[in-house]
Design a protein around this motif. Structure first.
Motif, short mmCIF file in Angstrom:
data_model
loop_
_atom_site.label_atom_id
_atom_site.label_comp_id
_atom_site.label_asym_id
_atom_site.label_seq_id
_atom_site.Cartn_x
_atom_site.Cartn_y
_atom_site.Cartn_z
N HIS A 86 0.92 -1.29 0.07
CA HIS A 86 -0.07 0.09 0.12
C HIS A 86 0.91 1.22 0.00
O HIS A 86 0.42 2.44 -0.23
CB HIS A 86 -0.93 0.04 1.14
N ALA A 87 2.03 1.31 0.38
CA ALA A 87 2.78 2.36 0.79
C ALA A 87 3.66 3.03 -0.31
O ALA A 87 4.39 2.27 -1.06
CB ALA A 87 3.73 2.17 1.95
N ALA A 88 3.73 4.29 -0.47
CA ALA A 88 4.55 4.81 -1.44
C ALA A 88 5.90 5.18 -0.81
O ALA A 88 7.05 5.52 -1.31
CB ALA A 88 4.05 6.23 -1.92
N ALA A 89 5.92 5.10 0.57
CA ALA A 89 6.90 5.51 1.55
C ALA A 89 6.76 5.08 2.81
O ALA A 89 5.82 4.95 3.31
CB ALA A 89 7.40 7.06 1.33
N PHE A 90 7.96 4.99 3.67
CA PHE A 90 7.62 4.50 5.13
C PHE A 90 8.46 5.60 6.00
O PHE A 90 9.55 6.11 5.82
CB PHE A 90 8.69 3.20 5.20
N ILE A 92 18.34 4.95 5.53
CA ILE A 92 17.37 5.55 6.39
C ILE A 92 17.97 7.10 6.24
O ILE A 92 18.86 7.42 6.82
CB ILE A 92 17.17 5.01 7.69
N VAL A 93 16.87 7.92 6.05
CA VAL A 93 17.11 9.28 6.24
C VAL A 93 16.69 9.63 7.42
O VAL A 93 15.35 9.61 7.87
CB VAL A 93 16.45 10.31 5.10
N ILE A 119 10.44 12.62 1.51
CA ILE A 119 9.89 11.58 0.45
C ILE A 119 10.38 12.07 -0.87
O ILE A 119 10.70 11.18 -1.69
CB ILE A 119 8.48 11.59 0.72
N LYS A 120 10.12 13.34 -1.31
CA LYS A 120 10.33 13.64 -2.65
C LYS A 120 11.92 13.71 -3.05
O LYS A 120 11.98 13.58 -4.05
CB LYS A 120 9.96 14.95 -2.95
N THR A 121 12.72 13.98 -2.09
CA THR A 121 14.20 14.08 -2.52
C THR A 121 14.90 12.85 -2.23
O THR A 121 16.21 12.80 -2.43
CB THR A 121 14.64 15.28 -1.66
N TYR A 122 14.31 11.70 -1.79
CA TYR A 122 14.97 10.46 -1.31
C TYR A 122 15.62 9.92 -2.57
O TYR A 122 14.92 9.84 -3.61
CB TYR A 122 13.92 9.63 -0.67
N LEU A 170 12.76 5.67 2.96
CA LEU A 170 12.69 5.12 4.53
C LEU A 170 13.25 6.30 5.38
O LEU A 170 14.37 6.73 5.20
CB LEU A 170 13.73 3.88 4.50
N ILE A 171 12.45 6.81 6.40
CA ILE A 171 12.54 8.15 7.05
C ILE A 171 12.33 7.78 8.31
O ILE A 171 11.16 7.51 8.70
CB ILE A 171 11.91 9.15 6.24
#
Length: 210
Positions: A111-115, A177-178, A190-193, A144-145
């Protein structure tokens, strides 16, 4: 609305959902709940909804209620055996019931676009690190943040660096991981990962019998 998990539970709008891992308790400082609430609002401000573990207490409840109250979509994924521990009373948004923790994490990934990880206990750490492992193995290439409220994740950040320095983690592990100080910075990240380079020696495509 509560539904059972099915084979096509990753919907066409899943790309707008961010998976948040966090504690089913609130910790001992109001700053943790405040960060969870702010994260929920930031997700909606940036066009995202929430997929999470489905609990209604602790930081889980804080981020879910804040997302819902701000007009965002909320999808909870709850293992049936965990309902007595994490609870699903006063349900927020949609609820998918599953049979195991493994199924929960798999559907979260679907389901996820990011974590994004807020502070939490062993379960939160396990979820974050499993998704980190999946990234390193090219099972996914999603952001991943970690939200480092009160320096909660600083020891993990230091341990990852130590793993690199001692030769157990490759150099890219420092950036898998950021770590961000605020919910706003976490959502912006999320956009710069920059995702991990795909491992060409690992193929996760299902094999079809001849």
């Amino acid at each position: 609305m509560t539904i059972a998990a099915s084979a096509d539970d990753s919907s066409s709008s899943s790309s707008s959902l961010v998976c948040v891992f966090c504690g089913s308790s609130s910790g001992n400082d109001p700053a943790y709940a405040e960060a969870a609430q702010e994260l929920g609002r930031e997700l909606v401000r940036n066009g995202y909804g929430l997929v999470y573990g489905g609990g209604t207490g602790g930081l889980m409840g804080s981020v879910a209620h804040a997302t819902s109250e701000s007009g965002g979509r909320v999808v909870g994924i709850m293992p049936r055996p965990m309902t007595s521990i994490e609870g699903c009373g006063n349900q927020v948004g949609e609820m998918i019931m599953v049979d195991s923790m493994h199924q929960r994490k798999s559907l979260m990934n679907d389901h996820a676009a990011a974590f994004i990880a807020l502070p939490g206990g062993f379960g939160t750490l396990e979820e974050l690190l499993e998704m980190t492992t999946w990234s390193k193995l090219s099972i996914h290439a999603k952001p991943l943040i970690a939200v480092n409220t009160n320096g909660y994740y600083s020891p993990l950040q230091a341990m990852i660096k130590q793993g690199v320095d001692m030769g157990f983690i490759d150099d890219s592990g420092n950036d898998t991981i950021v770590f961000c100080d605020t919910p706003a910075a976490a959502v912006a990240a999320i956009k710069t990962y920059i995702p991990q380079a795909k491992r060409d020696d690992v193929d996760w495509a299902p094999k079809v019998a001849a």
